[in-house]
Design a protein around this motif. Structure first.
Motif, PDB file in Angstrom:
ATOM      1  N   MET A 116       0.721  -1.284   0.021  1.00 51.11           N
ATOM      2  CA  MET A 116       0.056  -0.039  -0.126  1.00 51.11           C
ATOM      3  C   MET A 116       0.846   1.129  -0.175  1.00 51.11           C
ATOM      4  N   ALA A 117       2.042   1.213   0.366  1.00 55.56           N
ATOM      5  CA  ALA A 117       3.017   2.223   0.340  1.00 55.56           C
ATOM      6  C   ALA A 117       2.798   3.312   1.449  1.00 55.56           C
ATOM      7  N   ILE A 118       3.879   3.828   1.885  1.00 54.24           N
ATOM      8  CA  ILE A 118       3.496   4.730   3.123  1.00 54.24           C
ATOM      9  C   ILE A 118       3.076   5.917   2.704  1.00 54.24           C
ATOM     10  N   ASP A 119       1.973   6.430   3.258  1.00 54.69           N
ATOM     11  CA  ASP A 119       1.514   8.075   2.960  1.00 54.69           C
ATOM     12  C   ASP A 119       2.606   9.087   3.255  1.00 54.69           C
ATOM     13  N   ALA A 120       2.552   9.959   2.232  1.00 58.88           N
ATOM     14  CA  ALA A 120       3.393  11.134   2.506  1.00 58.88           C
ATOM     15  C   ALA A 120       3.500  11.779   3.669  1.00 58.88           C
ATOM     16  N   HIS A 121       2.171  11.881   4.173  1.00 56.72           N
ATOM     17  CA  HIS A 121       2.057  12.810   5.409  1.00 56.72           C
ATOM     18  C   HIS A 121       1.796  12.136   6.595  1.00 56.72           C
ATOM     19  N   VAL A 122       2.642  10.785   6.704  1.00 62.17           N
ATOM     20  CA  VAL A 122       2.435   9.941   7.858  1.00 62.17           C
ATOM     21  C   VAL A 122       3.013  10.543   9.095  1.00 62.17           C
ATOM     22  N   LEU A 123       4.148  11.217   8.850  1.00 63.08           N
ATOM     23  CA  LEU A 123       4.808  11.927  10.028  1.00 63.08           C
ATOM     24  C   LEU A 123       4.108  13.045  10.732  1.00 63.08           C
ATOM     25  N   GLN A 124       3.020  13.555   9.867  1.00 61.32           N
ATOM     26  CA  GLN A 124       2.221  14.567  10.568  1.00 61.32           C
ATOM     27  C   GLN A 124       0.939  13.956  11.008  1.00 61.32           C
ATOM     28  N   THR A 125       0.390  13.022  10.475  1.00 62.71           N
ATOM     29  CA  THR A 125      -0.663  12.423  10.821  1.00 62.71           C
ATOM     30  C   THR A 125      -0.623  11.203  11.980  1.00 62.71           C
ATOM     31  N   LEU A 126       0.361  10.479  12.275  1.00 59.47           N
ATOM     32  CA  LEU A 126       0.334   9.518  13.424  1.00 59.47           C
ATOM     33  C   LEU A 126       0.708  10.269  14.460  1.00 59.47           C
ATOM     34  N   LYS A 127       0.109   9.793  15.596  1.00 60.44           N
ATOM     35  CA  LYS A 127       0.764  10.202  16.994  1.00 60.44           C
ATOM     36  C   LYS A 127       1.904   9.526  17.526  1.00 60.44           C
ATOM     37  N   PRO A 128       3.015   9.997  17.873  1.00 62.47           N
ATOM     38  CA  PRO A 128       4.062   9.451  18.395  1.00 62.47           C
ATOM     39  C   PRO A 128       3.727   8.738  19.728  1.00 62.47           C
ATOM     40  N   GLN A 129       4.300   7.529  19.588  1.00 63.93           N
ATOM     41  CA  GLN A 129       4.157   6.521  20.989  1.00 63.93           C
ATOM     42  C   GLN A 129       5.467   6.207  21.423  1.00 63.93           C
ATOM     43  N   PRO A 130       5.434   6.095  23.002  1.00 64.36           N
ATOM     44  CA  PRO A 130       6.702   5.900  23.485  1.00 64.36           C
ATOM     45  C   PRO A 130       7.383   4.406  23.047  1.00 64.36           C
ATOM     46  N   TYR A 131       8.590   4.087  23.348  1.00 62.34           N
ATOM     47  CA  TYR A 131       9.089   3.085  23.165  1.00 62.34           C
ATOM     48  C   TYR A 131       8.587   1.728  23.993  1.00 62.34           C
ATOM     49  N   ALA A 132       8.189   2.005  25.063  1.00 64.78           N
ATOM     50  CA  ALA A 132       7.675   1.129  26.104  1.00 64.78           C
ATOM     51  C   ALA A 132       6.248   0.423  25.430  1.00 64.78           C
ATOM     52  N   ALA A 133       5.596   1.345  24.814  1.00 61.09           N
ATOM     53  CA  ALA A 133       4.130   1.011  24.388  1.00 61.09           C
ATOM     54  C   ALA A 133       4.298  -0.078  23.071  1.00 61.09           C
ATOM     55  N   LEU A 134       5.573   0.378  22.417  1.00 60.65           N
ATOM     56  CA  LEU A 134       5.423  -0.339  20.932  1.00 60.65           C
ATOM     57  C   LEU A 134       6.396  -1.221  20.913  1.00 60.65           C
ATOM     58  N   ARG A 135       7.381  -1.521  21.992  1.00 57.81           N
ATOM     59  CA  ARG A 135       8.197  -2.601  21.849  1.00 57.81           C
ATOM     60  C   ARG A 135       7.755  -3.771  21.659  1.00 57.81           C
ATOM     61  N   GLY A 136       6.474  -4.266  22.334  1.00 60.23           N
ATOM     62  CA  GLY A 136       5.980  -5.541  22.060  1.00 60.23           C
ATOM     63  C   GLY A 136       5.462  -5.685  20.657  1.00 60.23           C
ATOM     64  N   GLU A 137       5.310  -4.670  20.029  1.00 57.21           N
ATOM     65  CA  GLU A 137       4.425  -4.865  18.679  1.00 57.21           C
ATOM     66  C   GLU A 137       5.548  -4.954  17.492  1.00 57.21           C
ATOM     67  N   VAL A 138       6.799  -4.972  17.673  1.00 53.43           N
ATOM     68  CA  VAL A 138       7.789  -5.226  16.743  1.00 53.43           C
ATOM     69  C   VAL A 138       7.832  -6.582  16.170  1.00 53.43           C
ATOM     70  N   ARG A 139       8.023  -7.031  15.023  1.00 51.87           N
ATOM     71  CA  ARG A 139       8.066  -8.439  14.663  1.00 51.87           C
ATOM     72  C   ARG A 139       9.518  -8.505  13.711  1.00 51.87           C
ATOM     73  N   ASP A 140       9.878  -9.788  13.736  1.00 48.88           N
ATOM     74  CA  ASP A 140      10.976  -9.940  12.846  1.00 48.88           C
ATOM     75  C   ASP A 140      10.817  -9.183  11.552  1.00 48.88           C
ATOM     76  N   GLY A 141      11.820  -8.590  11.055  1.00 45.81           N
ATOM     77  CA  GLY A 141      11.755  -8.222   9.702  1.00 45.81           C
ATOM     78  C   GLY A 141      11.045  -6.912   9.596  1.00 45.81           C
ATOM     79  N   ASP A 142      10.519  -6.333  10.619  1.00 47.74           N
ATOM     80  CA  ASP A 142      10.081  -4.755  10.595  1.00 47.74           C
ATOM     81  C   ASP A 142      10.992  -3.988  10.178  1.00 47.74           C
ATOM     82  N   ILE A 143      10.561  -2.933   9.643  1.00 46.69           N
ATOM     83  CA  ILE A 143      11.415  -1.682   8.918  1.00 46.69           C
ATOM     84  C   ILE A 143      11.045  -0.750   9.744  1.00 46.69           C
ATOM     85  N   LEU A 144      12.321   0.054  10.083  1.00 46.05           N
ATOM     86  CA  LEU A 144      12.459   1.275  10.691  1.00 46.05           C
ATOM     87  C   LEU A 144      12.807   2.387   9.841  1.00 46.05           C
TER      88      LEU A 144
END
Length: 205
Positions: free
Chosen positions: A1-29
């Motif tokens: 689906m590709a990344i929306d050009a405005h994603v950095l403005q539309t997504l709310k930043p979340q802390p590391y502790a909240a997202l750590r468990g969501e990370v999967r093998d092969g995820d992209i940063l």
């Protein structure tokens, strides 16, 4: 689906502790940073994306690692918490934003667990360092990309990569290709624009 050009403005930043468990093998940063080399990549590609890396979980030791290819060092692995806190050159806090993204094709292949082949290639590159000549080649590829010139085979990556070339080669090992125009180099923007890559969350840095 590709990344929306405005994603950095539309997504709310979340802390590391909240997202750590969501990370999967092969995820992209996907990173959008403002340090010198990052500005060069963004200038060359006319995009917000300056760096890209891969995440892998080591649940046996309760760690999430990030594999990345960085200038002056080559391929290295760092804890996700370190990756979010500072750049490879030591700039802290991290000067920019970091998006967690996912290639849906990897999930579709998960029954056969092909990411083990991808991980083997990714980890085998650890410790690879660049010679001066290889760094010059990388710089020429970046310049060619900016001026939309086709990359000659003599300048193509062999064992030296910029970050996005490294990530694209990792996906290539399991038959997932990152589309690009053949001009200059595979860029972080090409990975963000790949039709099967989607945004998951935005880290708070």
């Amino acid at each position: 689906m590709a990344i929306d050009a405005h994603v950095l403005q539309t997504l709310k930043p979340q802390p590391y502790a909240a997202l750590r468990g969501e990370v999967r093998d092969g995820d992209i940063l996907l990173c959008s940073a403002t340090d010198g080399f990052s500005r060069l990549i963004r200038w060359a590609t006319k995009s917000p994306w300056s760096h890209v890396a891969l995440a892998y979980r080591l649940d046996e030791v309760d760690r999430v690692l990030v594999l990345e290819c960085v200038d002056k060092i080559g391929v290295r692995a760092v804890p996700l918490s370190t990756f979010l806190a500072r750049t490879s050159s030591g700039t802290s806090p991290y000067p920019g934003q970091i998006l967690l993204a996912r290639h849906t094709g990897l999930a579709a292949k998960s029954r056969a667990r092909p990411w083990t082949k991808m991980a083997a290639f990714a980890f085998e590159r650890l410790g690879d360092r660049f010679s001066g000549a290889e760094i010059v080649k990388i710089g020429l590829r970046i310049a060619l990309g900016r001026f939309r010139r086709k990359m000659p085979k003599s300048l193509g990556p062999k064992d030296e990569y910029i970050c996005s070339e490294y990530v694209a080669r990792c996906f290539h090992t399991i038959g997932l290709e990152i589309p690009w125009d053949g001009l200059g180099f595979v860029a972080p923007a090409d990975i963000a624009n790949a039709p099967r890559v989607e945004a998951v969350a935005l880290f708070k840095t």
